[in-house]
Motif scaffolding. Structure first.
Motif, PDB file in Angstrom:
ATOM      1  N   ASP A 307       0.881  -1.351   0.008  1.00  0.00           N
ATOM      2  CA  ASP A 307      -0.227   0.039   0.159  1.00  0.00           C
ATOM      3  C   ASP A 307       0.915   1.246   0.055  1.00  0.00           C
ATOM      4  OD1 ASP A 307      -1.709   1.987   0.417  1.00  0.00           O
ATOM      5  OD2 ASP A 307      -2.836   0.931   2.222  1.00  0.00           O
ATOM      6  N   ALA A 309       0.357   4.430   0.440  1.00  0.00           N
ATOM      7  CA  ALA A 309      -0.180   5.464   1.404  1.00  0.00           C
ATOM      8  C   ALA A 309       0.703   4.599   2.702  1.00  0.00           C
ATOM      9  CB  ALA A 309      -1.662   5.291   1.786  1.00  0.00           C
ATOM     10  N   MET A 312       4.319   5.604   2.758  1.00  0.00           N
ATOM     11  CA  MET A 312       4.744   6.914   3.171  1.00  0.00           C
ATOM     12  C   MET A 312       4.582   7.190   4.956  1.00  0.00           C
ATOM     13  SD  MET A 312       2.762   9.258   0.120  1.00  0.00           S
ATOM     14  CE  MET A 312       3.041  10.386   0.934  1.00  0.00           C
ATOM     15  N   HIS A 327      -0.797   9.187  13.874  1.00  0.00           N
ATOM     16  CA  HIS A 327      -1.289   8.169  12.941  1.00  0.00           C
ATOM     17  C   HIS A 327      -2.102   7.236  13.957  1.00  0.00           C
ATOM     18  CE1 HIS A 327       0.686   9.432   9.385  1.00  0.00           C
ATOM     19  NE2 HIS A 327       1.699   9.380   9.913  1.00  0.00           N
TER      20      HIS A 327
END
Length: 351
Positions: A307, A309, A312, A327
């Protein structure tokens, strides 16, 4: 030696009496065999006639009475069956019959009482059977009827209205910090309404306060069993596990709570607290390369790492460890991060 000799004579005497008392006349034996044949064919009316005739020809043999009792039992005439069993016992006592035969009559009597729902009388009859002759079957019959008596008493005790009153008393004690007293009231409420999931959950909260964690978890599990959608039980289980230091198990429970109620603030906070604790204590493996290979065989780990995302986010966390806290506010990202942590692919600490 003299005493043993007396006992020997006694047993010989009793054996002779037993042989005399159980010896059937030729006519009675024939009627018994005809009764047995009719019984096997379920021709109960003729079976009764033949067994009754056998009793007339030989009123000293209890076997005819127990056979007749068996016929009445099959016909669901339990009162008549019980009466014949009583007669069998009386005849057996008079004739000093083998204790095994008397035990059989008591056992059959107990089963007839049990069919009638007369559990206490059945219990007494089974106990008498065991005093005459102990067998696994008689012991099992007694055990089953004792369990039935206990269950009936518990069911008779159930009263949801009283359970609610007891639960309220427990709530009042809990608010005052009187946790031991609260447990007493909740326990009474459970007896009065054992199908109410909320009572178990409330008692679990008390046990947690009293540091009786095993009991708390047991009550939480019972609450969840009764109502799998009851979020409060999951939260209290998670809280108990968290206090016990079983962080990963607590996270799993909080995650289940969030599946049921995605917006539950307590579940999110509990999960976050556990996640922070996991990161703060670090992790790792003595063989990182082996751990990495094993982890990448997990399809879920592969999906997370593929993934863009998530890649990152992981890169950001490496350059700015403080970003972890931000997060973790997202339950889905938190779950994925913890999956990577559990697999051994990442090991991060706050600085």
């Amino acid at each position: 030696m003299h005493k043993n000799k007396i006992l020997q004579y006694f047993y010989i005497f009793r054996f002779k009496l037993f042989k005399t008392s159980t010896k059937m006349s030729e006519g009675a034996l024939k009627e018994k065999e005809l009764g047995n044949a009719a019984y096997k064919k379920k021709d109960f009316d003729n079976a009764i006639l033949h067994y009754s005739k056998a009793i007339e020809l030989d009123p000293t043999n209890l076997i005819f009475h127990t056979n007749l009792a068996a016929v009445y039992f099959e016909m669901k005439k339990y009162d008549e069956s019980i009466e014949e069993c009583k007669k069998a016992v009386d005849v057996g006592r008079e004739q000093r019959a083998d204790f095994k035969l008397i035990a059989k009559a008591y056992n059959r009597m107990g089963t007839a009482h049990r069919k009638k729902g007369e559990l206490e009388l059945a219990k007494t009859a089974y106990e008498k059977a065991l005093t005459e002759h102990r067998t696994p079957d008689y012991r099992q019959n007694l055990s089953e009827v004792e369990s039935a008596i206990k269950k009936a008493a518990e069911e008779a005790y159930i009263n949801p209205e009283i359970a609610e009153q007891e639960k309220q008393k427990g709530n009042d004690c809990f608010k005052k910090g009187e946790f031991a007293d609260a447990v007493k009231f909740y326990s009474e409420a459970v007896k009065r309404n054992p199908r109410d999931a909320k009572i178990y959950s409330n008692r679990a909260a008390c046990y947690t306060k009293l540091t009786a964690f095993d009991l708390a978890l047991k009550d939480c599990d019972k609450s969840i069993e009764l109502d799998p959608s009851f979020v409060k039980a999951y939260l209290r289980k998670g809280n108990a596990l968290k206090v016990m230091g079983q962080t990963q198990k607590a996270m799993d429970v909080y995650e289940k709570a969030m599946e049921i109620d995605p917006n539950n603030a307590e579940a999110k906070q509990g999960y976050k607290d556990c996640a922070v604790k996991q990161y703060s204590t670090g992790g790792g493996s003595s063989d990182p390369e082996e751990v990495r290979k094993r982890a990448m065989n997990d399809p879920e780990v592969q999906a997370i790492m593929a993934d863009p995302a998530m890649r990152m986010i992981l890169e950001q966390m490496q350059s700015d460890p403080q970003a972890v806290s931000e997060h973790l506010k997202n339950p889905e990202i938190m779950r994925k991060i913890m999956k990577l942590k559990d697999s051994g692919l990442i090991s991060m600490q706050y600085r």
